[in-house]
Enzyme design. Structure first.
Site, mmCIF file in Angstrom:
data_model
loop_
_atom_site.group_PDB
_atom_site.id
_atom_site.type_symbol
_atom_site.label_atom_id
_atom_site.label_comp_id
_atom_site.label_asym_id
_atom_site.label_seq_id
_atom_site.Cartn_x
_atom_site.Cartn_y
_atom_site.Cartn_z
ATOM 1 N N LYS A 247 38.127 50.216 49.185
ATOM 2 C CA LYS A 247 38.986 49.198 48.575
ATOM 3 C C LYS A 247 38.619 47.847 49.151
ATOM 4 C CE LYS A 247 42.304 47.396 49.790
ATOM 5 N NZ LYS A 247 42.593 46.021 50.404
ATOM 6 N N ASN B 287 44.055 33.383 44.661
ATOM 7 C CA ASN B 287 44.345 33.091 46.057
ATOM 8 C C ASN B 287 45.283 31.918 46.295
ATOM 9 O OD1 ASN B 287 42.930 35.102 47.649
ATOM 10 N ND2 ASN B 287 41.165 34.364 46.491
ATOM 11 N N SER C 207 53.062 34.820 47.140
ATOM 12 C CA SER C 207 54.309 34.693 46.387
ATOM 13 C C SER C 207 54.436 35.805 45.352
ATOM 14 C CB SER C 207 54.377 33.324 45.737
ATOM 15 O OG SER C 207 53.115 32.947 45.232
ATOM 16 N N THR D 39 32.947 45.512 56.388
ATOM 17 C CA THR D 39 33.992 44.856 55.611
ATOM 18 C C THR D 39 34.913 45.852 54.915
ATOM 19 O OG1 THR D 39 32.321 44.714 53.912
ATOM 20 C CG2 THR D 39 32.741 42.750 55.180
ATOM 21 N N THR E 9 44.818 47.441 46.881
ATOM 22 C CA THR E 9 45.834 46.370 46.877
ATOM 23 C C THR E 9 45.524 45.409 45.723
ATOM 24 O OG1 THR E 9 44.588 45.137 48.562
ATOM 25 C CG2 THR E 9 46.419 46.523 49.325
ATOM 26 N N GLU F 147 37.009 38.841 44.083
ATOM 27 C CA GLU F 147 38.080 38.113 43.388
ATOM 28 C C GLU F 147 37.499 37.051 42.462
ATOM 29 O OE1 GLU F 147 41.666 38.881 46.558
ATOM 30 O OE2 GLU F 147 40.471 37.073 46.781
#
Lengths: 408, 408
Positions: free
Chosen positions: B182, B403, B408, B193, B156, B280
């Site tokens: 992933k 994040n 959106s 996790t 993703t 991230e």
């Protein structure tokens, strides 16, 4: 390095003088700056003191000193050093505390244990004794200053000075409370975060003052978090000079004790909120209310799990009503929760209930609420009557900018 | 929304085929994108399965299905949906799982409990049944694909495809293991996790496979954290097809069991590290080693306190050897620690010991180490023999950017 004033800053309030409290500030120049960074607050003989300190297992020597001195219950002076926390500095750090305490107690002809000390700033550099001594002696000779000068002198990365006031009626006598506080990062709950000082002219036994401060702390300072990081130096001290003309408060049964307890709790809440409003990089003030947990303690842990979640905090920074992240934070809290009983509200609008989104909920008021600066997130767990409220701020680029280059 | 490839990305490895494993991918179009997002992996009859799932109290219906199906120990297929986690979707979500499972079990003429399912993506939107069914049927008709296509289809917000391989000798027979994984956000320890799948041709009893996977998980996936946030959907499944020609592993006493346990642990560690490398916004891969704690469990909690501290993570992002923040994180962990016994190393160089900075330590190698991409932070607590290692990444502007506008 200075940072722009927090968009959540509040104006500095009008503050009354407190009889028996005389603040003075001076330049110790703990860092390469031209500002007052040593505060000396003289307290009239007979002042009661109470305090709460960090739960860190690696506290600063100042915190250790305060912990040891608090039980005797009286104070003649407070000394605050800004720019150097003196934490993790071994014997040298302890010697610097001893020097400050002995210098002040010699001047005031009082016991060393009546001198209270705090320090805030970089960890790991012993407080320089020559600067500390010279700064303190300069403060002895300085004229008394106002509250604004005191809040400026205790601040470090704060972007605005933080103080609050309230009052209480004890019998026919109005007593006044003033609190000053500093802190904007390394703020986490489960102790008395940051450095805060409360001054009042009320007459109150030290043990009762401690009881009231501890109770207020549990509902206020222990319910805020900026970044989940707990400082080595957090301290809140309350000083009651006894100069007001009322029958001394001895216990919670004394006339006026309830009113004073309510006032000190109100003051602590104001001060705690100010710290969140100066949270590093904050653009939103967030209230997280949890209801329906199996106990108040469980509700508190769930509320903190939400308030400390970086994904929840970044979503709110992005003005995104991302209730899925609130579900995630409830789920990870380790507390009893049942997905299909959970409901979540943003700004009072229910967006998720009974294990799924509320179909057709009105997004417009939610979006408008998220664009504001004061955000309300509510989660009802649906299992019991436990409830808790905590306050935090969002997580933005500002936090990263401030903390990726703090030491340099 | 795509993000730049992580600077910590590793090249996709050469991976062997695993006998008895046939992956296929198709377009369910769960989101407005033109990419494969439904993966269907067929497994030969007799395949053993083991798994570990999130400890979240609000798990997805896919996780609940896997938990219920795992005890019977056998698998015929795995179905992964990407772009929609189906979590917190009530009865509609459970119905979508039922549809996928029944469609596949009808095709394979097997028990529904032999079909394993996962989903990843936004929380709170029921997996659309029409898209799921059409996607699965398209996958049935698709040609078998390679591992690279599978890793692309399960991703993703991942910025690079993540897979690893290893092998083990069981008697004279070489068995092969391949893992795909992933995940890059909502990654926290204390459970399995993210989504990870391990495939091997080894012949092994389900209970033994579970024992080995659980043990490997405790040392690998449970020792990583990106942001302290625990997903509702985390799952790691291991499938052993039994196609290799060796005496079936029955217990840890079986010949070759030790070698296979070591191999699966090695594979899990590789996969866990890949997830951190795609954390991230990550720019540094950080290993935190704690020694000298009162127990291994205490060391693990202290290591996580350091690895999850936003102040430690931002300091490392800023290439600042700010050991004071490591002291803070040790202090707040709630575990036994003694300031004056603590020592801290960056890149192997002792910077603090016995309650204070090491005077005159050589800053040059420390600064050089911090400029690299692989950072080692060590804390010795000085109280006992407990030790633990965890892995994390730094906290940068990239995390905020990703994040604050994810939905959106």
């Amino acid at each position: 390095m200075t940072h722009p004033v927090s968009p959540l800053a509040l104006p500095f309030p009008e503050l009354p003088a407190i009889a028996g409290v005389t603040p003075r500030v001076a330049r110790a120049r703990y860092k390469e700056w031209d500002r007052c960074d040593l505060s000396y607050v003289e307290l009239v003989p007979g002042t009661s003191v109470a305090g709460v300190t960090t739960t860190s297992k690696c506290p600063s020597p100042e915190v250790e000193w305060c912990r040891a001195a608090l039980p005797q219950g009286h104070a003649r002076a407070l000394i605050v050093s800004a720019g150097n926390s003196n934490a993790f500095t071994g014997g040298k750090g302890r010697a610097a505390v001893q020097l400050l305490v002995e210098t002040a107690s010699a001047r005031l002809d009082c016991a060393a244990e009546e001198i209270f000390v705090s320090a805030t700033g970089v960890i790991g550099v012993p407080l320089p004794q020559d600067k500390a001594r010279a700064g303190l002696e300069a403060a002895f000779d300085a004229p008394p200053c106002d509250w604004s000068a005191l809040t400026d002198a205790i601040g470090t990365t704060d972007t605005f000075p933080k103080a609050a006031t309230t009052s209480a009626m004890i019998g026919d006598t109005k007593v006044h409370l003033v609190g000053v506080i500093k802190g904007s990062g390394m703020i986490a709950p489960d102790m008395a975060t940051m450095l805060g000082y409360i001054f009042t002219d009320a007459a109150i036994e030290p043990a009762l003052l401690q009881e009231m401060l501890s109770a207020a702390n549990a509902k206020t300072f222990s319910c805020i978090t900026v970044d989940s990081d707990t400082s080595t130096s957090d301290t809140v001290l309350a000083f009651a000079t006894g100069q007001a003309d009322h029958a001394r408060l001895q216990s919670m049964d004394s006339s006026g004790a309830d009113a004073f307890a309510a006032a000190i709790t109100d003051l602590c809440r104001q001060l705690a909120h100010l710290v969140v409003r100066d949270g590093e990089g904050a653009s939103k003030f967030i209230e997280v209310r949890v209801t329906g947990a199996v106990s108040d303690e469980s509700a508190h842990r769930i509320a903190l799990s939400i308030a400390n979640s970086p994904l929840v905090k970044t979503a709110i920074a992005g003005e995104d009503a991302n209730w899925g992240r609130v579900v995630m934070a409830v789920g990870k809290a380790g507390e009893p929760a049942e997905r299909d009983l959970l409901s979540i509200r943003f700004g009072g609008v229910e967006v998720a209930a009974e294990g799924m989104v509320v179909h057709g909920y009105d997004e417009a008021p939610v979006a408008a609420h998220l664009k504001g600066s004061d955000i309300l997130v509510e989660a009802d767990i649906g299992l019991g009557n436990g409830r808790a409220t905590v306050w935090t701020c969002d997580l933005t680029h500002g936090y990263i900018s401030i903390n990726a280059d703090y030491r340099s």
